[in-house]
Design a protein around this motif. Structure first.
Motif, short mmCIF file in Angstrom:
data_model
loop_
_atom_site.label_atom_id
_atom_site.label_comp_id
_atom_site.label_asym_id
_atom_site.label_seq_id
_atom_site.Cartn_x
_atom_site.Cartn_y
_atom_site.Cartn_z
N LEU A 2 102.25 126.11 -0.31
CA LEU A 2 102.63 127.37 -0.94
C LEU A 2 102.39 128.54 0.01
N ALA A 3 101.23 128.57 0.63
CA ALA A 3 100.89 129.66 1.53
C ALA A 3 101.81 129.69 2.75
N SER A 4 102.25 128.53 3.21
CA SER A 4 103.09 128.50 4.40
C SER A 4 104.51 128.95 4.11
N GLY A 25 115.97 129.76 3.06
CA GLY A 25 116.53 128.56 2.46
C GLY A 25 115.82 128.03 1.23
N TYR A 26 114.77 128.71 0.77
CA TYR A 26 114.05 128.23 -0.42
C TYR A 26 114.96 128.31 -1.64
N GLU A 27 114.97 127.26 -2.43
CA GLU A 27 115.67 127.20 -3.71
C GLU A 27 114.72 126.64 -4.75
N GLN A 39 108.85 130.50 -7.21
CA GLN A 39 110.00 130.75 -8.07
C GLN A 39 110.05 132.21 -8.51
N LEU A 40 108.91 132.75 -8.88
CA LEU A 40 108.88 134.16 -9.27
C LEU A 40 109.30 135.05 -8.11
N ALA A 41 108.82 134.73 -6.91
CA ALA A 41 109.20 135.52 -5.73
C ALA A 41 110.70 135.39 -5.46
N PHE A 42 111.26 134.19 -5.64
CA PHE A 42 112.69 133.96 -5.44
C PHE A 42 113.51 134.85 -6.37
#
Length: 155
Positions: A2-4, A25-27, A39-42
């Protein structure tokens, strides 16, 4: 892990230093804990980007309006231009209302209520939230709401 994949934003990109920025690229995935920090950050990032795009479009519309009145010599051209402006202004009004819904979604993120149906309390699917990040109801609750509205209108 998570931190990375979640980094703190820097002042140079124009976001609040406390807002996490996601790795490229995070989904969000169903395999993760629902509405975890990533997810909240996304969704927060998507909502802020959407709002910024609306604001930029509004600035462009305002700049065109300040250019002066429509100067078409031909009456048909003038009528066409006025119709186009009317549509543009109605679109901007809808977008103004949309920005308040975006702000409400951002508040729900901050309050820990984002992603949950306001009617049933159930999780709103990630696919629905990706398609409509301002959603406040599950598909089923939304359909029931729309059926009830239709019944009320028909009576």
């Amino acid at each position: 892990m998570l931190a990375s994949s979640v980094k703190k934003a820097s002042a140079k990109n124009g976001t609040n230093a406390a807002d996490p920025v996601l790795a490229d690229g995070y989904e969000p995935s169903e395999d993760e804990e629902f509405m975890n920090e990533q997810q909240l950050a996304f969704f927060k990032q998507a909502l802020k980007k959407w709002k910024q795009e609306i604001i930029e479009e509004s600035k462009e519309t305002l700049a065109h309006l300040q250019d002066g009145p429509i100067q078409e010599a031909d009456l048909n051209d003038r009528a066409s231009s006025e119709t186009d402006w009317g549509l543009e202004l109605r679109t901007r009004d809808r977008q103004r209302k949309l920005t308040s819904k975006i702000d409400a979604a951002l508040r729900r993120i901050d309050e820990g209520e984002y992603g949950y149906c306001q009617v049933t309390g159930e999780q709103i699917s990630l696919d629905r939230l990706k398609a409509r990040p301002i959603a406040t109801m599950t598909v089923e609750a939304q359909e029931a709401h729309e059926r009830n509205e239709k019944i009320s209108r028909d009576q």
